[in-house]
Scaffold this active site. Structure first.
Site, short mmCIF file in Angstrom:
data_model
loop_
_atom_site.label_atom_id
_atom_site.label_comp_id
_atom_site.label_asym_id
_atom_site.label_seq_id
_atom_site.Cartn_x
_atom_site.Cartn_y
_atom_site.Cartn_z
N ASP A 1 0.89 -1.16 0.00
CA ASP A 1 0.00 0.00 0.00
C ASP A 1 0.93 1.21 0.00
O ASP A 1 1.64 1.45 0.98
CB ASP A 1 -0.89 -0.01 1.25
N ASN B 1 2.91 4.91 -10.14
CA ASN B 1 1.68 4.98 -10.93
C ASN B 1 0.42 4.77 -10.09
O ASN B 1 -0.66 5.22 -10.46
CB ASN B 1 1.81 3.91 -12.03
N LYS C 1 10.99 8.82 -2.09
CA LYS C 1 11.93 8.90 -0.96
C LYS C 1 12.78 7.63 -0.86
O LYS C 1 14.01 7.69 -0.82
CB LYS C 1 11.14 9.11 0.33
N SER D 1 1.31 11.64 -13.41
CA SER D 1 0.40 12.73 -13.06
C SER D 1 -0.88 12.53 -13.88
O SER D 1 -1.42 11.43 -13.97
CB SER D 1 1.06 14.08 -13.33
N TYR E 1 -8.35 15.11 -6.41
CA TYR E 1 -7.53 14.51 -7.47
C TYR E 1 -6.68 15.58 -8.16
O TYR E 1 -5.49 15.37 -8.43
CB TYR E 1 -8.45 13.83 -8.48
N LYS F 1 -2.67 15.66 -8.30
CA LYS F 1 -1.95 15.54 -9.57
C LYS F 1 -1.13 16.80 -9.90
O LYS F 1 -0.06 16.70 -10.50
CB LYS F 1 -2.93 15.19 -10.70
N THR G 1 -9.03 2.45 -19.02
CA THR G 1 -8.63 1.59 -17.90
C THR G 1 -9.81 1.43 -16.96
O THR G 1 -10.79 2.19 -17.05
CB THR G 1 -7.47 2.22 -17.09
N1 LIG Z 1 -7.27 6.26 -16.70
C1 LIG Z 1 -7.15 7.53 -16.98
O1 LIG Z 1 -7.89 8.08 -17.79
C2 LIG Z 1 -6.07 8.35 -16.30
C3 LIG Z 1 -5.84 9.65 -16.79
C4 LIG Z 1 -4.83 10.41 -16.25
C5 LIG Z 1 -4.03 9.88 -15.25
N2 LIG Z 1 -4.28 8.62 -14.79
C6 LIG Z 1 -3.36 8.11 -13.77
O2 LIG Z 1 -2.72 6.97 -14.28
C7 LIG Z 1 -2.39 6.08 -13.21
C8 LIG Z 1 -2.96 4.71 -13.49
O3 LIG Z 1 -4.37 4.84 -13.61
P1 LIG Z 1 -5.30 3.67 -14.13
O4 LIG Z 1 -6.36 4.32 -14.92
O5 LIG Z 1 -4.49 2.60 -14.71
O6 LIG Z 1 -5.93 3.21 -12.71
P2 LIG Z 1 -6.63 1.83 -12.28
O7 LIG Z 1 -7.60 2.19 -11.20
O8 LIG Z 1 -7.15 1.13 -13.47
O9 LIG Z 1 -5.41 1.02 -11.63
C9 LIG Z 1 -4.79 1.55 -10.48
C10 LIG Z 1 -3.97 0.45 -9.82
O10 LIG Z 1 -3.40 1.03 -8.63
C11 LIG Z 1 -3.59 0.13 -7.54
N3 LIG Z 1 -3.59 0.90 -6.29
C12 LIG Z 1 -4.52 1.81 -5.90
N4 LIG Z 1 -4.20 2.29 -4.69
C13 LIG Z 1 -3.05 1.67 -4.31
C14 LIG Z 1 -2.25 1.75 -3.16
N5 LIG Z 1 -2.57 2.53 -2.11
N6 LIG Z 1 -1.13 1.00 -3.11
C15 LIG Z 1 -0.79 0.17 -4.14
N7 LIG Z 1 -1.54 0.03 -5.24
C16 LIG Z 1 -2.67 0.78 -5.32
C17 LIG Z 1 -4.91 -0.56 -7.84
O11 LIG Z 1 -5.04 -1.79 -7.15
C18 LIG Z 1 -4.81 -0.74 -9.36
O12 LIG Z 1 -4.16 -1.93 -9.68
C19 LIG Z 1 -2.93 6.75 -11.95
O13 LIG Z 1 -1.90 7.52 -11.36
C20 LIG Z 1 -4.00 7.67 -12.49
O14 LIG Z 1 -4.30 8.73 -11.61
C21 LIG Z 1 -5.28 7.85 -15.28
#
Ligand SMILES: NC(=O)c1ccc[n+]([C@@H]2O[C@H](COP(=O)([O-])OP(=O)(O)OC[C@H]3O[C@@H](n4cnc5c(N)ncnc54)[C@H](O)[C@@H]3O)[C@@H](O)[C@H]2O)c1
Length: 256
Positions: A65, A92, A126, A145, A159, A163, A194
Site C-alpha cells: 500500500d 503509478n 523517498k 500525473s 484529485y 496531480k 482503464t
Molecule cells: N485512466 C485515466 O484516464 C487516467 C488519466 C490520467 C491519469 N491517470 C493516472 O494513471 C495512473 C494509473 O491509472 P489507471 O487508470 O491505470 O488506474 P486503475 O484504477 O485502473 O489502476 C490503479 C492500480 O493502482 C492500484 N492501487 C490503488 N491504490 C493503491 C495503493 N494505495 N497501493 C498500491 N496500489 C494501489 C490498484 O489496485 C490498481 O491496480 C494513476 O496515477 C491515475 O491517476 C489515469
C-alpha cells in the site's frame, strides 16, 4: 515492436495489477527489465507477475500500500533482495478522482486520495532515491500525473490537488538529485481506457462516446500501452537529457 532498451535494468511499477500499471509492467518486461509488480491487490498482482513470467519475461509480485511508509520501504527492500538493485521506477498507483463540487467535497475521501496519490508518490520517491543513492550511478523515476495536473475538470478537487502536486514534487526531486544522475520526470495521461476511467465515467453518468471527443483531438481514448510507451522512453537511457519535465500523453487535450 519493442527494443530491449531496459535490458538488465531492475524496475518497480506501482499499481501494476491493472490498467496502465499492468501495461507498463508488461512493456518494461518486453524491453528487458526485471520488473517488480507492486500493488495492494495481491490476487491480480500475482497473476500479472505470473503472466509476464509465462511470456518469457522476468517479474516478481510485491504487495504494497503506497500510502504506508513501512510498506514502501519493504517494497524497495524486497526489490533489492530479489534482483540485487534498483534502476527505474514508475510511481503509478492512485485512487480514482473524487466527484463533488468544492462546497460538497468528501473530507474522508480527500484524506485517503491524498495519502495514496500524493504522499504515496512522495514516499515511493523517498525510498527509491535512497536506494539509487546507496548504489551510485543514477537512475530514472517516472511519476504518473494527469491532464488534471495541468487543466482540471470540475468536481475533482482532491484529485486535481494531488496531480498538480505530483508535477511539483517531480520538479523538486529533479532539482535535488540531478547531480547524482537521478532523473525524475512525469507523464500526464489524458483519458485512458482503464478500470479507473470506467469507474469515473459510471459515477458521472457520461458515456465513453460522449466523453472521448471532449478530451482527445484524436477522438478516442488512449490505451494503457500508449502511456506505457511514454514511461518506457523516460525510464530508458534514450531520454538521458530529460529531467524535471512532463510528457503530455493526452492526444492534444492540453494543447486545445
Ligand atoms: N485512466 C485515466 O484516464 C487516467 C488519466 C490520467 C491519469 N491517470 C493516472 O494513471 C495512473 C494509473 O491509472 P489507471 O487508470 O491505470 O488506474 P486503475 O484504477 O485502473 O489502476 C490503479 C492500480 O493502482 C492500484 N492501487 C490503488 N491504490 C493503491 C495503493 N494505495 N497501493 C498500491 N496500489 C494501489 C490498484 O489496485 C490498481 O491496480 C494513476 O496515477 C491515475 O491517476 C489515469
Amino acid at each position: 515492436m519493442t527494443f530491449p532498451i531496459l535490458d538488465g535494468k531492475v524496475a518497480i511499477v506501482t499499481g501494476a495489477a491493472m490498467g496502465m500499471g499492468y501495461e507498463t509492467a508488461k512493456l518494461f518486461a518486453e524491453a528487458g527489465a526485471k520488473v517488480i509488480v507492486a500493488d495492494f491487490n495481491a490476487e491480480l498482482g500475482a497473476k500479472v507477475a505470473a503472466e509476464i513470467t509465462e511470456a518469457g519475461g522476468t517479474a516478481h509480485f510485491t504487495k504494497v500500500d503506497v500510502s504506508s511508509s513501512e510498506q514502501v520501504q519493504a517494497m524497495v527492500a524486497e526489490t533489492v533482495a530479489t534482483y540485487g538493485r534498483l534502476d527505474v521506477a514508475v510511481n503509478n498507483a492512485a485512487l480514482k478522482p473524487d466527484n463533488a463540487p468544492v462546497a460538497e467535497f468528501d473530507e474522508d475521501y480527500w484524506d485517503r486520495l491524498l495519502s495514496v496519490d500524493l504522499k504515496g508518490t512522495a514516499l515511493c520517491m523517498k525510498y527509491e532515491i535512497r536506494q539509487l543513492l546507496a548504489q551510485g550511478g543514477g537512475g530514472s523515476i517516472v511519476n504518473i500525473s494527469s491532464v488534471s495536473g495541468f487543466r482540471p475538470q470540475p468536481n475533482n478537487i482532491a484529485y486535481v490537488a494531488a496531480k498538480h502536486g505530483v508535477v511539483g514534487m517531480t520538479k523538486v526531486a529533479a532539482l535535488e538529485y540531478g547531480a547524482q544522475n537521478i532523473r525524475v520526470n512525469s507523464v500526464a495521461p489524458g483519458a485512458i481506457d482503464t478500470p479507473m476511467l470506467h469507474a469515473a465515467l459510471a459515477e458521472t453518468g457520461q458515456t465513453a462516446e460522449e466523453f472521448a471527443p471532449q478530451l482527445s483531438l484524436l477522438g478516442r481514448f488512449g490505451q494503457g500501452r500508449e502511456i506505457a510507451q511514454a514511461s518506457l522512453w523516460l525510464a530508458s537511457d534514450a531520454s538521458s537529457y530529460l529531467t524535471g519535465t512532463t510528457i503530455h500523453a493526452d492526444a492534444g487535450y492540453t494543447a486545445r
